[in-house]
Design an enzyme around this catalytic site. Structure first.
Site, PDB file in Angstrom:
ATOM      1  N   ASP A  80      -6.278 -16.484  -7.746  1.00  0.00           N
ATOM      2  CA  ASP A  80      -7.453 -17.314  -7.502  1.00  0.00           C
ATOM      3  C   ASP A  80      -7.149 -18.797  -7.643  1.00  0.00           C
ATOM      4  OD1 ASP A  80      -7.053 -17.137 -10.243  1.00  0.00           O
ATOM      5  OD2 ASP A  80      -8.801 -15.878 -10.592  1.00  0.00           O
ATOM      6  N   ASP A 151     -17.022 -11.955 -19.174  1.00  0.00           N
ATOM      7  CA  ASP A 151     -18.034 -11.246 -18.375  1.00  0.00           C
ATOM      8  C   ASP A 151     -17.419 -10.070 -17.615  1.00  0.00           C
ATOM      9  OD1 ASP A 151     -16.525 -12.495 -16.462  1.00  0.00           O
ATOM     10  OD2 ASP A 151     -18.174 -13.597 -15.530  1.00  0.00           O
ATOM     11  N   HIS A 153     -14.802 -10.184 -15.605  1.00  0.00           N
ATOM     12  CA  HIS A 153     -14.166 -10.466 -14.303  1.00  0.00           C
ATOM     13  C   HIS A 153     -12.667 -10.228 -14.337  1.00  0.00           C
ATOM     14  CE1 HIS A 153     -13.704 -15.094 -15.277  1.00  0.00           C
ATOM     15  NE2 HIS A 153     -12.602 -14.445 -15.614  1.00  0.00           N
ATOM     16  N   GLU A 158     -16.728 -11.874 -10.289  1.00  0.00           N
ATOM     17  CA  GLU A 158     -17.781 -12.001 -11.288  1.00  0.00           C
ATOM     18  C   GLU A 158     -18.726 -10.802 -11.209  1.00  0.00           C
ATOM     19  OE1 GLU A 158     -16.999 -14.044 -13.292  1.00  0.00           O
ATOM     20  OE2 GLU A 158     -16.972 -16.131 -12.684  1.00  0.00           O
TER      21      GLU A 158
HETATM   22  C1  F6R Z   1      -7.105 -16.455 -13.783  1.00  0.00           C
HETATM   23  C2  F6R Z   1      -7.994 -15.324 -13.626  1.00  0.00           C
HETATM   24  C3  F6R Z   1      -9.043 -15.014 -14.637  1.00  0.00           C
HETATM   25  C4  F6R Z   1      -8.501 -15.047 -16.084  1.00  0.00           C
HETATM   26  C5  F6R Z   1      -9.604 -14.729 -17.091  1.00  0.00           C
HETATM   27  C6  F6R Z   1      -9.124 -14.827 -18.509  1.00  0.00           C
HETATM   28  O1  F6R Z   1      -6.208 -16.556 -12.707  1.00  0.00           O
HETATM   29  O2  F6R Z   1      -7.916 -14.657 -12.650  1.00  0.00           O
HETATM   30  O3  F6R Z   1      -9.587 -13.739 -14.369  1.00  0.00           O
HETATM   31  O4  F6R Z   1      -7.466 -14.112 -16.194  1.00  0.00           O
HETATM   32  O5  F6R Z   1     -10.671 -15.620 -16.905  1.00  0.00           O
HETATM   33  O6  F6R Z   1      -8.813 -16.166 -18.809  1.00  0.00           O
HETATM   34  P1  F6R Z   1      -8.001 -16.524 -20.128  1.00  0.00           P
HETATM   35  O7  F6R Z   1      -6.671 -15.904 -19.973  1.00  0.00           O
HETATM   36  O8  F6R Z   1      -7.900 -18.022 -20.102  1.00  0.00           O
HETATM   37  O9  F6R Z   1      -8.770 -15.977 -21.261  1.00  0.00           O
END
Ligand code: F6R
Length: 271
Positions: A80, A151, A153, A158
């Site tokens: 992403d 959440d 994701h 989302e």
């Molecule tokens: C990032 C991504 C997100 C993160 C998730 C956890 O490329 O795809 O799904 O993996 O938001 O973020 P952290 O690792 O910062 O807790």
């Protein structure tokens, strides 16, 4: 690494700490890269950003420098990118990937793919379509690394993301934007949208490794593993994948372990 078994369709491995998990995941990536190189084939990696995979990237850099791990046969697709964001911005995932991995290892430049956050809205749909095409042309993703949002994701899929969703522009959830606020220096500076691989795109990876670290992930780990499968928590779809695994550190495992104990106790009461 202690296994919590295949509880609701997905093996959950509780590592002693983040560093142990990073070593194990990086070792798996290195094995894949070397096995593919031995057959003169590419290893196609799906990559995540954020705090979770930092240890894995650190370990991959070490394996490259100290142990000669060669990334010459590697192709990468990131999950992403924020939209809009300039690739040079300190908040862009392009910049993150350069700093944490690509500036330090030898993945060929033309085999690095990250969704573009700098395109005009009118160009985004074609870009997302081309991204899916590029994954197909590479032969599909061999191993996808994932973090998990509070959440639920995966990527930026989302709550509400469909099982058959593909790479697309999405609106970020309030929880996701709040979690990114410190990094951006305020909630109002966090982009409202992002481009993300879809749930279906992720599910087509041949192997998936989700890592969850820290007490703030404990409740979502529980929901991902034993909650109802569905688009309210995109990570639950991984339970339908035949080669997905979750690595969690002890703080992230607490709520899941509590639920397992409660279930055991009530099953014991009934027998
Ligand atoms: C990032 C991504 C997100 C993160 C998730 C956890 O490329 O795809 O799904 O993996 O938001 O973020 P952290 O690792 O910062 O807790």
């Amino acid at each position: 690494m202690s296994g919590v078994r295949r509880l609701e369709g997905i093996p959950v491995l509780v590592g002693s700490d983040a560093a142990a998990i990073a070593r194990e995941v990086a070792t798996r990536i290195a094995e894949l890269v070397r096995a593919r190189a031995a057959k003169c084939r590419r290893a196609v990696l799906g990559l995540a950003t954020g705090s979770t995979p930092l240890g894995v990237y650190r370990e991959l850099r070490r394996l490259h420098t100290d142990c000669g791990l060669d990334f010459g046969n590697v192709e990468t697709f990131n999950l992403d990118e924020y939209h809009p964001v300039d690739p040079a911005s300190e908040h862009s995932y392009h910049r993150y990937m350069r700093e944490k991995l690509f500036d330090h290892v030898d993945v060929p430049e033309d085999r690095i793919h990250i969704p573009r956050g700098d395109l005009a809205a009118a160009q985004v749909a074609a870009h997302c379509h081309a991204y899916e095409e590029a994954i197909r042309e590479a032969g599909g993703i061999d191993l996808q690394i994932l973090g998990i949002g509070r959440d639920g994701h995966i990527g930026f899929n989302e709550p509400g993301s469909a099982r058959d969703s593909r790479t697309r522009l999405v609106h970020l959830d309030a929880v996701t934007r709040a979690d990114a606020a410190d990094e951006f220096g305020g909630l109002e500076k966090v982009p409202r949208q992002a481009i993300t691989m879809g749930v279906a795109t992720i599910m087509e990876a041949r192997e998936i490794v989700l890592i969850a670290l820290g007490a703030h992930k404990a409740e979502v780990v529980r929901r991902a593993v034993v909650g109802p499968v569905g688009s309210a928590v995109a990570a639950t779809f991984l339970r339908e994948h035949s080669a997905a695994v979750m690595y969690v550190d002890p703080p992230a495992a607490t709520e899941l372990l509590r639920e397992i104990r409660t279930r055991r106790d009530s099953a014991g009461d009934r027998s």
